[in-house]
Design a protein around this motif. Structure first.
Motif, PDB file in Angstrom:
ATOM      1  N   ASP A  98      64.208  53.601  43.727  1.00 48.27           N
ATOM      2  CA  ASP A  98      62.815  54.062  43.787  1.00 48.27           C
ATOM      3  C   ASP A  98      62.680  55.230  44.759  1.00 48.27           C
ATOM      4  OD1 ASP A  98      62.176  52.110  41.991  1.00 48.27           O
ATOM      5  OD2 ASP A  98      61.436  50.688  43.491  1.00 48.27           O
ATOM      6  N   TYR A  99      63.356  55.106  45.922  1.00 45.36           N
ATOM      7  CA  TYR A  99      63.295  56.197  46.910  1.00 45.36           C
ATOM      8  C   TYR A  99      63.934  57.465  46.344  1.00 45.36           C
ATOM      9  CZ  TYR A  99      64.363  58.969  51.057  1.00 45.36           C
ATOM     10  OH  TYR A  99      64.463  59.998  51.949  1.00 45.36           O
ATOM     11  N   THR A 147      71.243  41.722  46.540  1.00 48.13           N
ATOM     12  CA  THR A 147      72.067  42.880  46.174  1.00 48.13           C
ATOM     13  C   THR A 147      71.275  43.863  45.324  1.00 48.13           C
ATOM     14  OG1 THR A 147      74.034  41.472  46.174  1.00 48.13           O
ATOM     15  CG2 THR A 147      74.214  43.586  45.046  1.00 48.13           C
ATOM     16  N   VAL A 148      70.452  43.303  44.433  1.00 43.78           N
ATOM     17  CA  VAL A 148      69.686  44.148  43.510  1.00 43.78           C
ATOM     18  C   VAL A 148      68.543  44.857  44.220  1.00 43.78           C
ATOM     19  CG1 VAL A 148      68.194  44.143  41.474  1.00 43.78           C
ATOM     20  CG2 VAL A 148      70.275  42.783  41.487  1.00 43.78           C
ATOM     21  N   GLU A 149      67.826  44.112  45.073  1.00 38.15           N
ATOM     22  CA  GLU A 149      66.612  44.651  45.673  1.00 38.15           C
ATOM     23  C   GLU A 149      66.849  45.940  46.470  1.00 38.15           C
ATOM     24  OE1 GLU A 149      62.571  44.882  46.152  1.00 38.15           O
ATOM     25  OE2 GLU A 149      63.805  43.699  44.789  1.00 38.15           O
ATOM     26  N   PRO A 150      67.861  46.008  47.364  1.00 39.04           N
ATOM     27  CA  PRO A 150      68.100  47.282  48.072  1.00 39.04           C
ATOM     28  C   PRO A 150      68.422  48.426  47.120  1.00 39.04           C
ATOM     29  CG  PRO A 150      69.302  45.493  49.132  1.00 39.04           C
ATOM     30  CD  PRO A 150      68.786  44.958  47.835  1.00 39.04           C
ATOM     31  N   LYS A 151      69.146  48.081  46.054  1.00 37.09           N
ATOM     32  CA  LYS A 151      69.475  49.133  45.081  1.00 37.09           C
ATOM     33  C   LYS A 151      68.231  49.593  44.328  1.00 37.09           C
ATOM     34  CE  LYS A 151      74.322  47.843  44.533  1.00 37.09           C
ATOM     35  NZ  LYS A 151      75.399  47.426  43.627  1.00 37.09           N
ATOM     36  N   LYS A 152      67.335  48.624  44.059  1.00 39.62           N
ATOM     37  CA  LYS A 152      66.069  49.012  43.434  1.00 39.62           C
ATOM     38  C   LYS A 152      65.266  49.912  44.361  1.00 39.62           C
ATOM     39  CE  LYS A 152      64.977  45.354  40.124  1.00 39.62           C
ATOM     40  NZ  LYS A 152      64.045  44.255  39.784  1.00 39.62           N
ATOM     41  N   GLN A 153      65.225  49.497  45.647  1.00 40.24           N
ATOM     42  CA  GLN A 153      64.487  50.297  46.623  1.00 40.24           C
ATOM     43  C   GLN A 153      65.109  51.683  46.776  1.00 40.24           C
ATOM     44  OE1 GLN A 153      64.462  47.913  50.175  1.00 40.24           O
ATOM     45  NE2 GLN A 153      62.945  46.471  49.384  1.00 40.24           N
ATOM     46  N   LYS A 177      72.693  64.209  37.790  1.00 42.65           N
ATOM     47  CA  LYS A 177      73.795  63.407  38.334  1.00 42.65           C
ATOM     48  C   LYS A 177      73.266  62.260  39.191  1.00 42.65           C
ATOM     49  CE  LYS A 177      78.058  63.833  41.033  1.00 42.65           C
ATOM     50  NZ  LYS A 177      78.920  64.768  41.807  1.00 42.65           N
ATOM     51  N   GLU A 178      72.280  62.561  40.046  1.00 39.20           N
ATOM     52  CA  GLU A 178      71.730  61.527  40.913  1.00 39.20           C
ATOM     53  C   GLU A 178      70.974  60.473  40.109  1.00 39.20           C
ATOM     54  OE1 GLU A 178      69.488  63.155  44.108  1.00 39.20           O
ATOM     55  OE2 GLU A 178      71.113  64.406  44.854  1.00 39.20           O
ATOM     56  N   LYS A 179      70.267  60.909  39.076  1.00 36.08           N
ATOM     57  CA  LYS A 179      69.579  59.951  38.205  1.00 36.08           C
ATOM     58  C   LYS A 179      70.583  59.022  37.530  1.00 36.08           C
ATOM     59  CE  LYS A 179      65.270  62.190  36.776  1.00 36.08           C
ATOM     60  NZ  LYS A 179      64.563  62.814  35.623  1.00 36.08           N
ATOM     61  N   GLU A 180      71.628  59.627  37.028  1.00 39.79           N
ATOM     62  CA  GLU A 180      72.666  58.849  36.349  1.00 39.79           C
ATOM     63  C   GLU A 180      73.305  57.840  37.296  1.00 39.79           C
ATOM     64  OE1 GLU A 180      76.885  59.665  33.962  1.00 39.79           O
ATOM     65  OE2 GLU A 180      75.521  61.325  34.430  1.00 39.79           O
ATOM     66  N   GLU A 181      73.571  58.266  38.551  1.00 38.87           N
ATOM     67  CA  GLU A 181      74.181  57.363  39.532  1.00 38.87           C
ATOM     68  C   GLU A 181      73.225  56.231  39.890  1.00 38.87           C
ATOM     69  OE1 GLU A 181      76.874  55.669  42.140  1.00 38.87           O
ATOM     70  OE2 GLU A 181      77.132  57.105  40.502  1.00 38.87           O
ATOM     71  N   CYS A 182      71.942  56.537  40.052  1.00 36.49           N
ATOM     72  CA  CYS A 182      70.940  55.508  40.359  1.00 36.49           C
ATOM     73  C   CYS A 182      70.858  54.477  39.235  1.00 36.49           C
ATOM     74  CB  CYS A 182      69.563  56.152  40.564  1.00 36.49           C
ATOM     75  SG  CYS A 182      69.361  56.914  42.184  1.00 36.49           S
ATOM     76  N   ASP A 183      70.792  54.989  38.019  1.00 39.14           N
ATOM     77  CA  ASP A 183      70.721  54.088  36.865  1.00 39.14           C
ATOM     78  C   ASP A 183      71.973  53.226  36.774  1.00 39.14           C
ATOM     79  OD1 ASP A 183      68.265  55.094  36.212  1.00 39.14           O
ATOM     80  OD2 ASP A 183      69.014  56.540  34.739  1.00 39.14           O
TER      81      ASP A 183
END
Length: 300
Positions: A260-261, A251-257, A111-117
């Protein structure tokens, strides 16, 4: 007694002759021998019976001892079966609990992977929306001639809109927003190359705030500025597109970080999950071992 009765009743004396006596003794000896033989046979039979009874008694005693031993063994095996069954039940309960935890963790990780993606794809879509405008702005810079650049550079007192745009260009490039700086920077033969080579991702939030002070102005528009100067209009388009791209990137960079976290945390959880699966395998193998022992004890 018989002789006296005979004498009294028939008045005759009963005489025993030697011959009669001898016959009597023979008969007596014969009967005695027969009785001895008969009694001897009874004695033999009795002795045989007693021997058989003794043998039977010994066998009964031996069998009783064996039965007691087997009973003790059966009691021990029964106890072993009960202990093994209890262990199997306990281990099965442990296995079920571990299996439930594993399934729950797997579901949570997925679920968390799916939400991150999902969040990352959404942010990347926003970035892709801003990218064509930036590329278009760079292409418009390609259309500027040396005369267009010289027109702006040669202003001694530029129109307010043109000066505003050129100051915003200087801020975007990281230079002081002064007309003297504008003239110096535009004197660089590779001025357009410097603009195109700028990496928007390196623009700080502070500089982005300084750019916004210009772009928030109501007349800061490529169409409006383009009426004053072709070069200034193209540069206005470039600044606006760069600003939009940087905002999308922010907007993208924090979501990428965050992604990644989260993935790093999920990796740790997956390692923990693998440990749980290994522990589950040990428990499952233990259950199988206990079940085999239970079967062996039961079959003995």
């Amino acid at each position: 007694n018989s002789a006296e009765i005979m004498l009294k009743e028939v008045k005759r004396v009963f005489y025993v002759t030697p011959t009669n006596f001898m016959e009597l003794m023979k008969g007596y000896k014969k009967i005695l021998a027969e009785k001895k033989l008969e009694i001897g046979n009874y004695i033999d039979k009795l002795q045989n019976g007693l021997d058989k009874l003794n043998d039977a008694q010994e066998q009964v005693t031996e069998m009783t001892a064996q039965a007691e031993t087997k009973k003790s063994d059966m009691s021990k095996k029964h106890k072993q079966c009960e202990e093994l069954m209890l262990k199997i039940q306990n281990e099965t309960t442990t296995a079920d609990e571990k299996q439930a935890v594993i399934m729950e963790k797997k579901a949570q990780i997925d679920k968390e992977k799916e939400e991150c993606d999902r969040q990352l794809k959404e942010a990347e879509r926003e970035l892709q929306k801003a990218l064509p405008a930036l590329e278009s702005a760079k292409e418009s810079l390609e259309g500027l001639s040396k005369q267009d650049i010289a027109e702006v550079k040669n202003y001694q007192r530029p129109p307010a809109e043109v000066e505003m745009v050129m100051n915003s260009v200087m801020v975007t490039l990281g230079h002081p927003p002064t007309w003297a700086t504008v003239k110096k920077v535009m004197a660089n033969p590779d001025f357009i190359g410097e603009l195109k080579g700028l990496e928007p991702e390196t623009i700080s939030n502070k500089r982005l705030g300084q750019i916004e002070k210009f772009t928030r102005e109501g007349n800061y528009s490529p169409q409006i500025i383009g009426q004053k100067s072709k070069a200034a209009g193209a540069l206005c388009h470039w600044v606006k597109s760069t600003e939009d791209y940087v905002k999308a990137f922010r907007t993208v960079e924090p979501k990428k970080q965050k992604r990644d976290y989260t993935l790093a945390q999920l990796k740790k959880q997956e390692e923990s999950l693998r440990e749980l699966e290994y522990e589950l395998k040990i428990v499952t193998d233990t259950i199988a071992e206990f079940q085999q022992k239970y079967t062996n004890v039961k079959d003995e």
